[in-house]
Write an enzyme that holds these catalytic residues in place. Structure first.
Site, PDB file in Angstrom:
ATOM      1  NE  ARG A 164      -7.399  -8.312   0.777  1.00  0.00           N
ATOM      2  CZ  ARG A 164      -7.002  -7.570  -0.243  1.00  0.00           C
ATOM      3  NH1 ARG A 164      -5.975  -6.753  -0.128  1.00  0.00           N
ATOM      4  NH2 ARG A 164      -7.647  -7.638  -1.390  1.00  0.00           N
TER       5      ARG A 164
ATOM      6  CE  LYS B 261      -4.346  -2.020   1.230  1.00  0.00           C
ATOM      7  NZ  LYS B 261      -5.388  -2.312   2.203  1.00  0.00           N
TER       8      LYS B 261
HETATM    9  N1  HH2 Z   1      -7.567  -3.934   0.825  1.00  0.00           N
HETATM   10  C1  HH2 Z   1      -7.968  -3.962  -0.453  1.00  0.00           C
HETATM   11  C2  HH2 Z   1      -9.055  -4.764  -0.848  1.00  0.00           C
HETATM   12  N2  HH2 Z   1      -9.686  -5.544   0.058  1.00  0.00           N
HETATM   13  N3  HH2 Z   1      -9.914  -6.366   2.261  1.00  0.00           N
HETATM   14  C3  HH2 Z   1      -9.506  -6.365   3.547  1.00  0.00           C
HETATM   15  N4  HH2 Z   1     -10.115  -7.137   4.449  1.00  0.00           N
HETATM   16  N5  HH2 Z   1      -8.450  -5.585   3.959  1.00  0.00           N
HETATM   17  C4  HH2 Z   1      -7.785  -4.766   3.100  1.00  0.00           C
HETATM   18  O1  HH2 Z   1      -6.853  -4.059   3.554  1.00  0.00           O
HETATM   19  C5  HH2 Z   1      -8.191  -4.727   1.746  1.00  0.00           C
HETATM   20  C6  HH2 Z   1      -9.285  -5.557   1.348  1.00  0.00           C
HETATM   21  C7  HH2 Z   1      -7.266  -3.122  -1.469  1.00  0.00           C
HETATM   22  O2  HH2 Z   1      -6.167  -3.779  -1.985  1.00  0.00           O
HETATM   23  P1  HH2 Z   1      -6.176  -4.671  -3.322  1.00  0.00           P
HETATM   24  O3  HH2 Z   1      -7.210  -5.735  -3.306  1.00  0.00           O
HETATM   25  O4  HH2 Z   1      -4.788  -5.193  -3.498  1.00  0.00           O
HETATM   26  O5  HH2 Z   1      -6.459  -3.655  -4.488  1.00  0.00           O
HETATM   27  P2  HH2 Z   1      -7.805  -3.231  -5.224  1.00  0.00           P
HETATM   28  O6  HH2 Z   1      -8.823  -2.808  -4.221  1.00  0.00           O
HETATM   29  O7  HH2 Z   1      -7.371  -2.107  -6.125  1.00  0.00           O
HETATM   30  O8  HH2 Z   1      -8.312  -4.437  -5.977  1.00  0.00           O
END
Ligand code: HH2
Length: 264
Positions: free
Chosen positions: A236, A201
């Site tokens: 995660r 992040k």
């Molecule tokens: N962060 C993201 C998405 N889902 N779920 C939980 N429980 N905790 C998190 O910190 C979290 C999440 C955002 O990251 P990412 O899935 O890598 O990216 P994007 O939302 O652009 O798909």
């Protein structure tokens, strides 16, 4: 928890797993590398992301979930219809970045299925959240707002034992808020079991001085271990093998390794 985004636009791995065969292979690889769970999502929730229809989200993720059936899978969605369809296809856990706020039908889906649920902290929506990043004590406020979401879930018939919480790093928080929240994470232990998503992040970029998301693995592992030390028990992550290795060493050294027969 290995991250599997079946999206064209996720902030770090967007586009990498849009093809179902690639996504399935990536999921299998993460399990082989030691992931205990896969978090499969079809909608990006990065700051300012445009929402997509649940039908499109399901078209992306259901074949991947069905092919990986048997692995512990959480479905990363805000849509009740996607939660239900994903649970039918083989997911066992619901991961909702809106903590059951976005879709009024989501609480009853989770309650009726009796599945575990991760309630993540956010204010507003990914489109509006930047305007809500205003806290005087971020860890305390996130803890009390998450406690409200836990109470809401329990009132709707969700068993307290299946609820986990997540501080929502990067969601309605500035870089300073994310850092303060990570430093103060242990206050969340009184609200529920903590899931932490710091992987790659932006605030890791700020702390490490690395702009490129894919270059932030080492910093993400350091932050993940810091979260672990404060009580987080699910991380995660994008980089499963490296995180598992780091955690194993950490647990060995700190004497917190579950009984695997490896000690000594
Ligand atoms: N962060 C993201 C998405 N889902 N779920 C939980 N429980 N905790 C998190 O910190 C979290 C999440 C955002 O990251 P990412 O899935 O890598 O990216 P994007 O939302 O652009 O798909």
């Amino acid at each position: 928890m290995g991250i599997l985004n079946v999206t064209p636009d996720s902030f770090s791995d967007g586009g990498a797993h849009l093809d179902p065969d690639q996504a399935i292979a990536a999921g299998r690889r993460m399990v082989a590398e030691g992931a205990g769970m896969l978090d499969i999502g079809g909608e990006s929730t990065r700051p300012g992301a445009t929402p997509i229809a649940p039908e499109e989200e399901q078209r992306r993720i259901l074949p991947v979930i069905a092919a990986l059936r048997g692995v512990l899978i959480s479905v990363d969605t805000r849509h009740a219809s996607t939660m239900a369809a994903a649970l039918d296809a083989g997911a066992t856990v619901v991961n909702d970045v809106s903590a059951l706020r976005y879709d009024p039908a989501s609480r009853s889906v989770v309650a009726a299925r009796g599945c575990p649920v991760i309630l993540m902290h956010m204010r507003g929506t990914p489109e509006t959240m930047a305007a809500h990043a205003d806290y005087s004590d971020v860890a305390a406020e996130v803890a009390s707002e998450l406690a409200e979401r836990v109470a809401y879930a329990i009132e709707g018939g969700i068993h307290p034992a299946v609820i986990a919480i997540d501080p929502g790093f990067g969601f309605a928080k500035t870089g300073d808020h994310n850092i303060a929240l990570l430093r103060g994470l242990s206050v969340l232990n009184r609200v529920g079991p903590i899931v932490a998503g710091v992987s790659r992040k932006r605030f890791i970029g700020r702390l490490s001085g690395v702009d490129q998301e894919r270059g932030r693995m080492a910093g993400s592992i350091a932050a993940g271990l810091f979260a672990w030390q404060q009580g987080a028990r699910t991380l995660r992550v994008h980089d499963v093998a490296e995180t598992v290795q780091a955690l194993r060493v950490w647990q060995e050294l700190s004497g917190t390794l579950p009984n695997t027969g490896m000690a000594g």
